[in-house]
Design an enzyme around this catalytic site. Structure first.
Site, PDB file in Angstrom:
ATOM      1  N   TRP A 115       0.827  -1.211   0.000  1.00  0.00           N
ATOM      2  CA  TRP A 115       0.000   0.000   0.000  1.00  0.00           C
ATOM      3  C   TRP A 115       0.857   1.256   0.000  1.00  0.00           C
ATOM      4  O   TRP A 115       0.503   2.246  -0.627  1.00  0.00           O
ATOM      5  CB  TRP A 115      -0.992  -0.018   1.160  1.00  0.00           C
ATOM      6  CG  TRP A 115      -2.001  -1.119   0.978  1.00  0.00           C
ATOM      7  CD1 TRP A 115      -2.135  -2.247   1.730  1.00  0.00           C
ATOM      8  CD2 TRP A 115      -2.974  -1.232  -0.064  1.00  0.00           C
ATOM      9  NE1 TRP A 115      -3.128  -3.045   1.217  1.00  0.00           N
ATOM     10  CE2 TRP A 115      -3.665  -2.444   0.125  1.00  0.00           C
ATOM     11  CE3 TRP A 115      -3.335  -0.428  -1.146  1.00  0.00           C
ATOM     12  CZ2 TRP A 115      -4.690  -2.869  -0.723  1.00  0.00           C
ATOM     13  CZ3 TRP A 115      -4.363  -0.846  -1.992  1.00  0.00           C
ATOM     14  CH2 TRP A 115      -5.022  -2.057  -1.772  1.00  0.00           C
ATOM     15  N   ASP A 185      -1.508   6.608   6.592  1.00  0.00           N
ATOM     16  CA  ASP A 185      -2.582   5.747   6.119  1.00  0.00           C
ATOM     17  C   ASP A 185      -2.834   4.732   7.231  1.00  0.00           C
ATOM     18  O   ASP A 185      -2.012   3.849   7.483  1.00  0.00           O
ATOM     19  CB  ASP A 185      -2.127   5.044   4.825  1.00  0.00           C
ATOM     20  CG  ASP A 185      -3.135   3.994   4.338  1.00  0.00           C
ATOM     21  OD1 ASP A 185      -4.185   3.825   4.989  1.00  0.00           O
ATOM     22  OD2 ASP A 185      -2.849   3.357   3.305  1.00  0.00           O
ATOM     23  N   LYS A 209     -12.495  -1.753   7.429  1.00  0.00           N
ATOM     24  CA  LYS A 209     -11.859  -2.756   8.294  1.00  0.00           C
ATOM     25  C   LYS A 209     -12.330  -2.545   9.735  1.00  0.00           C
ATOM     26  O   LYS A 209     -13.082  -3.347  10.251  1.00  0.00           O
ATOM     27  CB  LYS A 209     -10.351  -2.692   8.164  1.00  0.00           C
ATOM     28  CG  LYS A 209      -9.926  -3.046   6.722  1.00  0.00           C
ATOM     29  CD  LYS A 209      -8.559  -2.564   6.418  1.00  0.00           C
ATOM     30  CE  LYS A 209      -8.216  -2.393   4.974  1.00  0.00           C
ATOM     31  NZ  LYS A 209      -8.490  -3.493   4.078  1.00  0.00           N
TER      32      LYS A 209
HETATM   33  C1  LIG Z   1      -3.295  -0.054   4.422  1.00  0.00           C
HETATM   34  C2  LIG Z   1      -4.236   0.105   3.258  1.00  0.00           C
HETATM   35  N1  LIG Z   1      -4.209   1.241   2.538  1.00  0.00           N
HETATM   36  C3  LIG Z   1      -5.020   1.426   1.480  1.00  0.00           C
HETATM   37  C4  LIG Z   1      -5.913   0.463   1.093  1.00  0.00           C
HETATM   38  C5  LIG Z   1      -6.795   0.714  -0.107  1.00  0.00           C
HETATM   39  O1  LIG Z   1      -8.028   1.048   0.372  1.00  0.00           O
HETATM   40  P1  LIG Z   1      -9.289   1.309  -0.579  1.00  0.00           P
HETATM   41  O2  LIG Z   1      -9.665   0.013  -1.175  1.00  0.00           O
HETATM   42  O3  LIG Z   1     -10.293   1.849   0.418  1.00  0.00           O
HETATM   43  O4  LIG Z   1      -8.910   2.324  -1.585  1.00  0.00           O
HETATM   44  C6  LIG Z   1      -6.006  -0.731   1.816  1.00  0.00           C
HETATM   45  C7  LIG Z   1      -6.969  -1.774   1.418  1.00  0.00           C
HETATM   46  O5  LIG Z   1      -6.973  -2.879   1.893  1.00  0.00           O
HETATM   47  C8  LIG Z   1      -5.135  -0.911   2.918  1.00  0.00           C
HETATM   48  O6  LIG Z   1      -5.171  -2.041   3.640  1.00  0.00           O
END
Ligand SMILES: Cc1ncc(COP(=O)(O)O)c(C=O)c1O
Length: 374
Positions: A115, A185, A209
């Site tokens: 991520w 994040d 989550k």
């Molecule tokens: C740490 C993290 N950041 C970003 C995301 C991406 O999130 P989204 O699908 O809400 O764009 C996720 C998705 O699992 C994640 O676990």
């Protein structure tokens, strides 16, 4: 089974599973049941919350309560805005550099998993970004140590992923970036433990989550950053547009925000973040203990001091045995134990709403599986 409830026929599924999904993931049963009860007639209005105008007093109360609950549970200081956005954490990967990576500045990204990699790549399309630290060479089996993080005091911000959902690692401490805003994040560990929000310039998370259903993204932003943000971008992508409209610039994901408020109410009833953190520690320990005491039958992906309390990643001796483990687990009612498609292996996601009893059941299943197959 079906039964009559206040004149409405409800179909109640008898099937219950141990939900270890990585996201969207388990929601508190009590919240789902309350939402079901209120679904067709919200507080005697004769309609669902989904059918109401987002400008109505009834909706506004729900909206403001969710924001208020976030503020109080997370102890968010007054000099921060709390925004409810759409587009997931992924849209934030673009909005953050669009708003804050002003010309002539650079932004550092701490690379601790897939991520952070996506956040960096999106940042690159907007401006000058660099890797402030990385543990890629060891397949992200730990988070970078704070001493290895490099940045300049003129940088626009430093970006960090507090919990790495795919690799199962988590920062236990955060770097002190001084006057450079630290942007986190926290999609996969927000509100899983108390955090000093004042150490951050911004915290953001997709709700799916720990906070509720997908479709809502929480952004907590220090007000002075909003004042100095880039103005030459479309209104919908400016944080200031959303903050000056109390996150009601356009139609919000109203049902998701209602659910968010209910999940936060449930967290208050659990005793707040101190208690939730204790519960999470106890749940994850059940599984990590099995791994550590298995004499190598199970091996954890993360180094011990980087272990995530949210996503527990582990492998078995070979892919065949892993397949058998996952198949038998599925038959025993465990859902979501497959590792992410990019890394394989197994992953148990034990977010806030995953009950202690589900982790106990998984512990027992893992012990039994080992006894039968070693
Ligand atoms: C740490 C993290 N950041 C970003 C995301 C991406 O999130 P989204 O699908 O809400 O764009 C996720 C998705 O699992 C994640 O676990």
């Amino acid at each position: 089974m079906s039964y009559i409830y206040e004149g409405v026929i409800l179909l109640i599924s008898q099937k219950s599973v141990y939900n270890f999904n990585a996201g969207p993931s388990a929601l508190p049963r009590e919240v789902l049941e309350k939402a079901q009860k209120e679904l067709v007639d919200f507080k005697n209005s004769g309609m669902s919350i989904m059918e109401m105008s987002h400008r109505s007093a009834a909706y506004e109360e729900v909206h403001n309560q969710a924001i208020q609950r976030l503020r109080s549970l997370f102890a968010i200081p007054e000099n921060y805005e709390v925004l409810l956005l759409q587009g997931g954490a992924s849209l934030q990967f673009a909005m953050i550099p669009m708003n804050f990576l002003t010309s002539g500045k650079k932004a550092g990204y701490i690379m601790s998993g897939a991520w952070s990699d996506k956040a960096l790549k999106e940042g690159k399309t907007i401006g000058d970004v660099f890797e402030a630290a990385s543990t890629k060479e060891t397949n992200y089996n730990r988070v970078p140590s704070l001493a290895d993080i490099q940045f300049d005091d003129k940088d626009a911000y430093v970006h960090i992923t507090s919990n790495n959902t795919i690799f199962g690692t988590q920062f236990q401490e955060f770097p002190d970036t001084g006057d450079v805003p630290l942007i986190a994040d926290m999609s996969s560990d927000i509100l899983s433990r108390p955090i000093d929000v004042s150490k951050f310039g911004m915290i953001y998370a997709g709700a799916q989550k720990n906070l509720g259903p997908s479709g809502v993204t929480v952004a907590i932003i220090r007000k002075d950053l909003l004042e100095n943000a880039n103005v030459e971008i479309p209104a919908i992508l400016k944080y200031s547009t959303h903050s000056s409209n109390n996150s009601l610039y356009n139609t919000p994901p109203s049902f998701g925000i209602y659910m968010l408020g209910e999940v936060l109410g449930w967290m208050e009833q659990q005793g707040g973040l101190e208690q939730i953190a204790k519960n999470n520690e106890a749940k994850a320990t059940l599984i990590y203990d099995v791994i550590d005491e298995s004499n190598g039958f199970y091996t954890g992906h993360a180094e011990k001091d980087s272990r995530s309390l949210m996503n527990i990643t582990f492998r078995l001796a070979d892919e065949q045995l892993e397949k058998q483990f996952l198949q038998e687990a599925k038959e025993a009612g465990f859902v979501g134990l497959n590792g992410h498609r990019s890394v394989g292996g197994c992953r148990a996601s034990a977010y806030n709403a995953v009950p202690f009893a589900a982790c106990q059941a998984l512990q027992q299943f893992m012990l039994n599986f080992q006894a039968k197959n070693q």
